[in-house]
Design a protein around this motif. Structure first.
Motif: not given
Length: 202
Positions: A69-78, A81-89, A155-163
């Motif tokens: 749901s976020l542009p420019d391939w922000p990494g696996p956390l994106a 998030l897409a999976g969590l949004d789907w699961a919420a539905g 959205t705030g710029g986080l990209r590193k999963v473990v952080l």
């Protein structure tokens, strides 16, 4: 407690493979996604595929395809998030993610992630080399309740999963690496040759 839903993360660009979908590459006579589905299917409820671009190329798998749901391939956390949004539905409480390029992950991945979950319900898979613990952040248990927190972090710029997972007290499920690392993933054409050999031991 009902089983979590499964999400296969296949949203990367596969640059070291020359582009395209790694999940459609063939290893030991079967596509990588076939290997992944064989292992994940018995462990979870419904499965979705996180992938970007035209979803029709995955039609024959019969899976929901959920793009980032976020542009420019922000990494696996994106993808998480897409999976969590789907699961919420779907009314689900959690998802387990796996990578589309890792054909030999453990058949008890989900049960061990659930057993290792921290207070927030998060857990990541890990292996150990000597004194070094290697976490595998594309293999995790993720509670749907944290999806808005994750969205804000990305959205705030986080990209590193473990952080992010460390901030939420994620547990760790440690897996053995004998006879080989079950989280071996395929990044290059040469890795396909290695996987062909490992398939005989899996």
């Amino acid at each position: 407690m009902s089983a979590p839903l499964g999400v296969i993360l296949a949203g990367g660009q596969a640059t070291r493979m020359g582009g395209g979908d790694k999940g459609l590459r063939v290893v030991a006579g079967r596509r990588l996604l076939d290997h992944v589905l064989d292992r994940l299917g018995p462990q979870v409820g419904q499965i979705a595929l996180n992938a970007n671009g035209a979803p029709a190329r995955f039609d024959e798998f019969g899976l929901p395809v959920v793009p980032d749901s976020l542009p420019d391939w922000p990494g696996p956390l994106a993808g998480v998030l897409a999976g969590l949004d789907w699961a919420a539905g779907q009314g689900a409480a959690s998802i387990v993610t796996v990578a589309a390029d890792t054909p030999f992950f453990p058949r008890d991945l989900v049960s061990r992630l659930r057993a290792a979950a921290g207070p927030s319900g998060l857990a990541l898979a890990a292996t150990r080399e000597g004194d070094k613990l290697w976490r595998h952040p594309t293999f995790g248990l993720w509670p749907v309740a944290l999806r808005e927190d994750l969205r804000a972090a990305l959205t705030g710029g986080l990209r590193k999963v473990v952080l992010w997972t460390d901030n939420h007290g994620a547990g760790t499920a440690e897996f053995d690496t004998v006879p080989f690392d079950p989280f071996f993933n395929i990044n290059t054409p040469q890795d396909i040759e290695i996987a062909e050999q490992l398939e005989r031991q899996a």
